[in-house]
Every structure is written in structure tokens, then in C-alpha cells.
Design an enzyme around this catalytic site. Structure first.
Site: not given
Ligand code: FAD
Length: 472
Positions: A37, A42, A144, A186, A325, A327, A451
């Protein structure tokens, strides 16, 4: 007609969980539709989450480096300034390129993209924007999450002065002073972005530590580093009230416990970022109508096959169900569901899901924290190695942080890997693969590493779980 379906699978939600499930299902020969919607595919991740946050973190880091560290490398310049509009544009280009890319992937894999809000009319029928019902043999709920509000109706998000992640990544100006409520991933990432751009960032956190999902020692190290970068923290502090005006916000604070120190009564700022967590979003789906139950936190109840409890053909994944939570967790679950419907095994190892904080330096972890091992009485050995003793880190002058490997005391099986340091989010994958394959820390310690490389610090930390480090 009886048992006639338009689709084998209808996915509601086009985020990383839903779109990946749809592509995988189509690849396995299922006739698949994905209902979204938002107007773009994404989900939270690409539109207002992972990707724009990482774009702004990268851009702001370049500025911060130029300002603070280029001179250490002998690079001098006369003037430096930020074109914030261009920085936002560059972020938007990253987002729109990727969301359009998913549309192209849908075409390539013959997934039908249905634009609009999906809702259950009955257990096999979904309406799109209350019209055009489609019938599907299987349905996947992948709708979601949304930002949580500060409890008690305090400082409701208005996206003008009181921001969620969405508003914080769509500002027109660089704030002068920003209060970040919540020291989770976040809050720390977006707080870092604005702190680097010159904003005075003040983080207010209820707990007496930041990022509760992280290993405590790592979280404490991260706090020290972020304080050095100029972020202020009030831990053990509770936001108890506040008022948003046209051009400023007043935030009222109290100590959360008698031990809390130096908590001010209030802070005035021009923007507040509310980052107190996220909650599942299933509004408008009419789940009660078809008897799909949720737990107290609003998460859809599912069994081990990610099927809802009442209807075996209705699945749920990602931020709508239990678990981190993230992705990539949603994606793994999406693939699992597609394979399960197609009659295949499916595989998810919840013990091998990496978690990354994209601050600078990055923080990354997989498996158990030391606190979790202690709480479950698992005997373990700990091996650590500081980046100050890693030659690549020294060459790059990025010596903050360390690696900590946790291995079972008797078997040396790798149980947890925790990194704070350069490129932690990439090099953690060695530990993820190790845990997935049941490796011992010794397996990693005996694996030849290129290395000079940051990942040599992992090899040494693993070595330290059963022997002695070479370079420290
Ligand atoms: P979502 O991505 O939320 O997608 C759900 C989609 O469903 C939405 O597009 C929504 O519009 C749509 N939808 C909802 N209801 C309906 C309906 N009825 N009909 C049709 N469509 C509907 N995770 C990481 O792993 N790494 C990170 O670096 C990271 N950074 C983040 C930074 C921020 C600022 C935020 C907010 C989140 C971040 N996350 C990160 C978390 C990550 O974004 C989520 O875990 C992930 O997006 C969950 O995927 P999902 O498919 O379950 O749901």
C-alpha cells in the site's frame, strides 16, 4: 467455483520479508502476488529504515572524517561545508534506485504487484483497498512494524518537531539541538548522523546502559567512543512529560532510579527523535475477523513453520512476529515460507542471525552475549583482541575497539562473536558462518587470514579462547 484460486500465494506487504518471499515463491513455480500500500516496494527497510539511514551515516561520516581526521593523513583544505539538501538527495537516489529495482525483479520473476491495502474478507480472500477481491490458496502476512510512542501520551510523534525515523530522515535543516529518546540501535545511528553534522545530540535512556541487545562490555565501549564524538547521554533517565511548540520542544525528565546521576529536570531543543522501539503493524488486516491471534505485544502468534495457529495456510513473518526486528531475519523467514509451501524443507537458524549497529566504529555480533551465557550457566572461555594491535587498523588509523570471542569451555564450540571496530558489520560474517557450521573457535584460529586485515583480530580472539594471542 469450489477451490478455485487466483494465486497459490498472496503476500501482504512488500518489505524485505514480503518481497523476498514473493520472488522465491515465484521461482519455485507458485503463482504469486504481492500487495503493497505504500506506493513503493521495499517496506520500512528500503524506504524509511536501513537504507536511508546507512546513506546518511555514510555521508555524515565522510564529513566528520574530513573535519576531524583528514589532517592526520596529511590532507589539508581551506574550507569545508555541508550541503544538507544534496546529502538528502543522494540518500533519496539510493532509496528510489533500490525500490524501483524490486519492481523490475517482480517483472523478471513474474510476481504480480498489486498496489493498495490488503485486508482479509475470509481466510482465503483478500480485498485490495476494500475492493477487487482476490482468492489465494496461501497467504503471507508481512506487514511489518511501526514506531512505538513514548508511553503515557507524552510527546506524540507529529513528524514536525517530534520525529520518528521517518521524519528524522526527511528534515530540511540540520537541528541545533536534538533530544533522542531511547538509546537503541535506531537512536544511536540517527543520533550519530546529526551529531557528526554539528547538532548537539542528547540521548535520554530509561535503562542504565545503551543498546540492551548488545553484549554489555561492547555497549560500554561504544558509549565511551560516542561520548568522545560529542554525543551526550543521560542513562537511567525517564521522560515524564513535554510540550512541542512551533519551533521548539520542551522535554521533562526524571531519574528512573535512585542510582541515576546528573539527570536534569528538563531539556529544551529544536527537535526530538522518538526511538523507543517498534511494534508490529497489522492494522486494517481484519485479523480478529478470521481468528488470527496475537500476543500481548501485538505479535502474530505462529508455530515453528511460521503458520498462524488457527489457519495452516496463513503464515506470518518478519517484524509482525517474535524475534529480532531485522531485515535479514525477515528475508530468511520469507524464503522459509516459500519453500515450506512448495513442499521443501526450509531452514532458519535463529542462533546465527547477525546484528549490526552502523555507528563509527561499527558494532556487530552473532550468537550469545556473555550475559546470556552466564544466565544460562553455560561454561565458556573468552578470548579478546584489541584493534590497537591489528596492523591494518594501525595503517588506517582506526584503532578503536576490540573483538571478543566466546567459546564453550569444554568443546571450544564458538558460541558468540562480538566486534566493535572497523568494518565490524562485514567481518562479523566469518563468525556467522562459523556458528552456522558449528565451528570451534580453534577452526577459525587455524584458518589462514589475509594480512593485513581487520579480520585477523577475529583469528587472534579465537586463538585466545584456548591458547595465547601472538600479536598482543
Ligand atoms: P516492513 O519492512 O515494515 O514492510 C512491511 C510493508 O507492508 C510496508 O511497506 C507496509 O506499507 C506494508 N503494509 C502494511 N500493511 C499493509 C496492508 N494491509 N496492505 C498492503 N501493504 C501493507 N534492519 C536491519 O536488518 N538492518 C538495518 O540496518 C536496519 N536499520 C533500520 C533503521 C531504521 C531507522 C529502522 C526504522 C529500521 C531498521 N531496520 C534495520 C529494521 C528493518 O527495517 C525491519 O526489520 C524490516 O523492514 C522488517 O521487514 P518486514 O518485511 O517484516 O516489514
Amino acid at each position: 467455483a469450489f477451490a478455485s484460486f487466483d494465486y497459490d500465494l498472496a503476500v501482504v506487504g512488500g518489505g524485505p520479508g514480503g518481497y523476498v518471499a514473493a520472488i522465491k515463491a515465484a521461482q519455485l513455480g507458485l503463482k504469486t502476488a504481492c500487495i503493497e500500500k505504500r506506493g513503493t516496494l521495499g517496506g520500512t527497510c528500503l524506504n524509511v529504515g536501513c537504507i536511508p539511514a546507512k546513506a546518511l551515516l555514510n555521508s555524515s561520516h565522510k564529513y566528520y572524517e574530513a573535519q576531524k581526521h583528514f589532517k592526520d593523513h596529511g590532507i589539508l583544505f581551506d574550507s569545508l561545508k555541508v550541503d544538507f539538501g544534496q546529502m538528502m538527495k543522494s540518500k533519496e537516489q539510493a532509496v528510489s534506485g533500490l525500490t524501483r529495482g524490486i519492481e523490475a525483479l517482480f517483472k523478471k520473476n513474474s510476481v504480480t504487484y498489486l498496489k493498495g491495502a490488503g485486508a482479509f474478507q475470509d481466510p482465503n480472500t483478500l480485498t485490495i483497498d476494500n475492493a477487487n477481491p482476490i482468492r489465494a490458496k496461501n497467504i503471507l502476512i508481512a506487514t511489518g512494524s511501526e514506531p512505538s510512542q513514548v508511553p503515557g501520551g507524552i510527546l506524540p510523534i507529529d513528524e514536525k518537531r517530534v520525529l520518528s525515523n521517518t521524519g528524522a530522515m526527511a528534515l530540511k535543516e540540520i537541528p541545533k539541538r536534538m533530544v533522542v529518546i531511547g538509546a537503541g540501535v535506531i537512536g544511536l545511528e540517527l543520533g550519530s548522523v546529526y551529531s557528526r553534522l554539528g547538532t548537539e545530540v542528547i540521548v535520554v535512556e530509561y535503562l542504565n546502559r545503551l543498546a540492551p541487545a548488545l553484549d554489555l562490555e561492547v555497549a560500554q565501549s561504544l558509549q565511551k567512543i560516542l561520548v568522545k564524538q560529542g554525543i551526550k547521554f543521560h542513562l537511567g533517565a525517564k521522560v515524564v512529560g513535554g510540550e512541542a511548540k512551533d519551533d521548539s520542544v520542551h522535554v521533562k525528565i526524571e531519574p528512573a532510579s535512585p542510582d541515576s546521576k546528573n539527570v536534569p529536570d528538563s531539556i529544551d531543543c529544536d527537535y526530538v527523535l522518538v526511538a523507543v522501539g517498534r511494534k508490529p503493524y497489522t492494522q486494517g488486516l481484519h485479523l480478529d475477523f478470521i481468528d488470527v491471534s496475537r500476543d500481548k505485544q501485538g505479535r502474530v502468534n505462529v508455530n515453528d513453520h511460521l503458520q498462524t495457529l488457527r489457519h495452516a495456510h496463513i503464515y506470518a513473518i518478519g517484524d509482525t512476529i517474535r524475534g529480532p526486528m531485522l531485515a535479514h531475519k525477515a528475508e530468511e523467514e520469507g524464503v522459509f515460507v516459500a519453500e515450506h509451501i512448495a513442499g521443501q524443507g526450509g531452514h532458519i537458524n535463529y542462533d546465527a542471525i547477525p546484528g549490526v549497529v552502523y555507528t563509527h566504529p561499527e558494532v556487530a555480533q552473532v550468537g550469545k552475549t556473555e550475559e546470556e551465557l552466564k544466565a544460562s550457566n553455560v561454561p565458556y572461555n573468552k578470548g579478546t583482541f584489541p584493534f590497537i594491535a591489528n596492523s591494518r587498523a594501525r595503517a588506517n588509523q582506526e584503532m578503536e575497539g576490540f573483538v571478543k570471542a566466546l567459546a564453550h569451555k569444554e568443546t571450544n564450540q564458538l558460541l558468540g562473536l562480538h566486534i566493535i571496530g572497523p568494518d565490524a558489520g562485514e567481518i562479523i560474517m566469518e563468525g556467522v558462518v562459523g556458528i552456522e557450521y558449528g565451528a570451534a573457535a580453534e577452526d577459525i584460529a587455524r584458518t589462514c587470514h589475509g594480512h593485513p586485515g581487520f579480520s585477523e583480530a577475529i583469528k587472534e580472539a579465537c586463538l585466545a579462547t584456548f591458547s595465547k594471542t601472538i600479536n598482543f
